[in-house]
Scaffold this active site. Sequence first.
Site, PDB file in Angstrom:
ATOM      1  N   THR A  13      -1.139  -5.496  10.618  1.00 32.14           N
ATOM      2  CA  THR A  13      -0.464  -4.977  11.813  1.00 32.14           C
ATOM      3  C   THR A  13      -0.642  -3.470  11.965  1.00 32.14           C
ATOM      4  O   THR A  13      -0.077  -2.876  12.875  1.00 32.14           O
ATOM      5  CB  THR A  13       1.039  -5.306  11.763  1.00 32.14           C
ATOM      6  OG1 THR A  13       1.586  -4.827  10.522  1.00 32.14           O
ATOM      7  CG2 THR A  13       1.280  -6.806  11.879  1.00 32.14           C
ATOM      8  N   GLY A  14      -1.421  -2.841  11.083  1.00 30.44           N
ATOM      9  CA  GLY A  14      -1.685  -1.412  11.200  1.00 30.44           C
ATOM     10  C   GLY A  14      -2.747  -1.103  12.232  1.00 30.44           C
ATOM     11  O   GLY A  14      -3.261  -2.006  12.916  1.00 30.44           O
ATOM     12  N   SER A  38       1.226  -9.196   6.341  1.00 28.50           N
ATOM     13  CA  SER A  38       1.899  -7.897   6.264  1.00 28.50           C
ATOM     14  C   SER A  38       3.383  -8.132   6.041  1.00 28.50           C
ATOM     15  O   SER A  38       3.880  -9.250   6.155  1.00 28.50           O
ATOM     16  CB  SER A  38       1.677  -7.083   7.544  1.00 28.50           C
ATOM     17  OG  SER A  38       2.364  -7.662   8.633  1.00 28.50           O
ATOM     18  N   LYS A 131     -10.091  10.650   0.653  1.00 29.10           N
ATOM     19  CA  LYS A 131      -9.206  11.269  -0.335  1.00 29.10           C
ATOM     20  C   LYS A 131      -9.353  10.652  -1.726  1.00 29.10           C
ATOM     21  O   LYS A 131      -8.834  11.183  -2.708  1.00 29.10           O
ATOM     22  CB  LYS A 131      -7.764  11.199   0.152  1.00 29.10           C
ATOM     23  CG  LYS A 131      -7.528  12.062   1.380  1.00 29.10           C
ATOM     24  CD  LYS A 131      -6.163  11.845   1.980  1.00 29.10           C
ATOM     25  CE  LYS A 131      -6.000  12.762   3.199  1.00 29.10           C
ATOM     26  NZ  LYS A 131      -6.975  12.494   4.273  1.00 29.10           N
ATOM     27  N   LYS A 143      -6.168   5.324  -4.648  1.00 36.69           N
ATOM     28  CA  LYS A 143      -7.267   4.675  -3.928  1.00 36.69           C
ATOM     29  C   LYS A 143      -8.558   4.712  -4.734  1.00 36.69           C
ATOM     30  O   LYS A 143      -9.374   3.789  -4.652  1.00 36.69           O
ATOM     31  CB  LYS A 143      -7.462   5.318  -2.552  1.00 36.69           C
ATOM     32  CG  LYS A 143      -6.318   5.071  -1.582  1.00 36.69           C
ATOM     33  CD  LYS A 143      -6.036   3.589  -1.355  1.00 36.69           C
ATOM     34  CE  LYS A 143      -7.084   2.929  -0.502  1.00 36.69           C
ATOM     35  NZ  LYS A 143      -6.767   1.510  -0.215  1.00 36.69           N
ATOM     36  N   GLY A 174      -7.359   8.980  16.325  1.00 34.25           N
ATOM     37  CA  GLY A 174      -6.282   8.331  17.066  1.00 34.25           C
ATOM     38  C   GLY A 174      -5.407   7.411  16.255  1.00 34.25           C
ATOM     39  O   GLY A 174      -4.474   6.816  16.807  1.00 34.25           O
ATOM     40  N   ARG A 176      -2.480   6.136  13.625  1.00 34.32           N
ATOM     41  CA  ARG A 176      -1.108   6.612  13.468  1.00 34.32           C
ATOM     42  C   ARG A 176      -1.020   7.698  12.393  1.00 34.32           C
ATOM     43  O   ARG A 176      -1.560   7.538  11.306  1.00 34.32           O
ATOM     44  CB  ARG A 176      -0.191   5.450  13.066  1.00 34.32           C
ATOM     45  CG  ARG A 176       0.018   4.421  14.166  1.00 34.32           C
ATOM     46  CD  ARG A 176       0.917   3.307  13.687  1.00 34.32           C
ATOM     47  NE  ARG A 176       0.359   2.655  12.504  1.00 34.32           N
ATOM     48  CZ  ARG A 176       1.037   1.810  11.735  1.00 34.32           C
ATOM     49  NH1 ARG A 176       2.275   1.524  12.007  1.00 34.32           N
ATOM     50  NH2 ARG A 176       0.454   1.244  10.688  1.00 34.32           N
ATOM     51  N   ARG A 254      -0.754  22.149   2.901  1.00 32.07           N
ATOM     52  CA  ARG A 254       0.301  21.340   2.302  1.00 32.07           C
ATOM     53  C   ARG A 254      -0.084  20.907   0.890  1.00 32.07           C
ATOM     54  O   ARG A 254      -1.276  20.846   0.554  1.00 32.07           O
ATOM     55  CB  ARG A 254       0.565  20.108   3.171  1.00 32.07           C
ATOM     56  CG  ARG A 254       1.103  20.440   4.554  1.00 32.07           C
ATOM     57  CD  ARG A 254       1.208  19.228   5.433  1.00 32.07           C
ATOM     58  NE  ARG A 254      -0.114  18.676   5.730  1.00 32.07           N
ATOM     59  CZ  ARG A 254      -0.328  17.649   6.553  1.00 32.07           C
ATOM     60  NH1 ARG A 254       0.687  17.041   7.127  1.00 32.07           N
ATOM     61  NH2 ARG A 254      -1.543  17.224   6.768  1.00 32.07           N
TER      62      ARG A 254
END
Length: 337
Positions: A13-14, A38, A131, A143, A174, A176, A254
């Site tokens: 659902t991501g 999910s 990353k 990961k 784009g 989230r 950060r």
Amino acid sequence: MLNGKKVLITGGTGSFGKKFIKMILADYPEVERIVIYSRDELKQFEMKQNYPHSEYPQLRFFIGDVRDKARLTRACEGIDVIIHAAAIKQVDTAEYNPTECIRTNVDGAENVIDAALTCGVKDVVALSTDKACAPINLYGATKLASDKLFSAANNIKGSKDIKFSVVRYGNVMGSRGSVIPFFMNKKEEGILPITHDEMTRFNISLEDGVRLVFFAIENALGGEIFVPKIPSYKILDVAKAVAPDCEIKIVGVRPGEKLHEEMITESDSLNTIEMEKYYAILPSVSFVHKREKFLEHHNAKLVPFGFKYNSGENTEWETVDTLREKIKTYVDPNFEA
């Protein structure tokens, strides 16, 4: 390739899952079943509104967490292909909740592997991130561990007809939590916070991310980490593209953040091959295929000694104009700077 197959996607659902389902239905209309696995019932409910069962009988919505091995194994029964997209991926969230991140990103990856081996799955493709390359934060470290698990899983499959591979790419335009939607939301305030004026990132669309997964399903021998050849952008150029009249405020890098993201390190280059559109980092230990087999299969060549691939030294760059065009194409068709 996927017509007549049964496909399961974790984290379905991501952002990636939504685009993957849309594209698989368009490109492979005869896919037999798509299981969206999910843990968020609200997101599943909202997704169901776009895919009513009367029109999309091949879709199944399965509540479950990749941490739950028994539930995941049940969901994988009869499945041919698994796309593993579930993860805790916010850098600051992972730093504050390290155990939770490890349980999902590392233990969850192991559960996917075990379920696939148990249930007779044929293909498994796991989503990685830039990353994971020379990680400096916990999210990237988990990961990288996940990548290693999936790559090495090919060595424990025994006589089973299954292959595990990984796709690694940069910031998805784009998606989230990514920088473009963030800047678009901040635009009305008149000030855009930027961590560092020299920061760069790789750029890929969700569509191209899905295409890379399709490529891995069709072409992987097993154990490869596929890396696409994609452009970079400067964060300052993103700010100019989204809100040229806004004031720029430098807020500092950060914790756990790099100035430039990497996808292939100089050390990785010893096991990296190059194709027309992609690179592939080969498994450092493989009892299934020799390097020559990978080179022949992919019609590839070894990268030069000392090669590295990072967003700051890329040869292909987005401009303010190309960024605006892509924002209109991939993020918001009504976008105006």
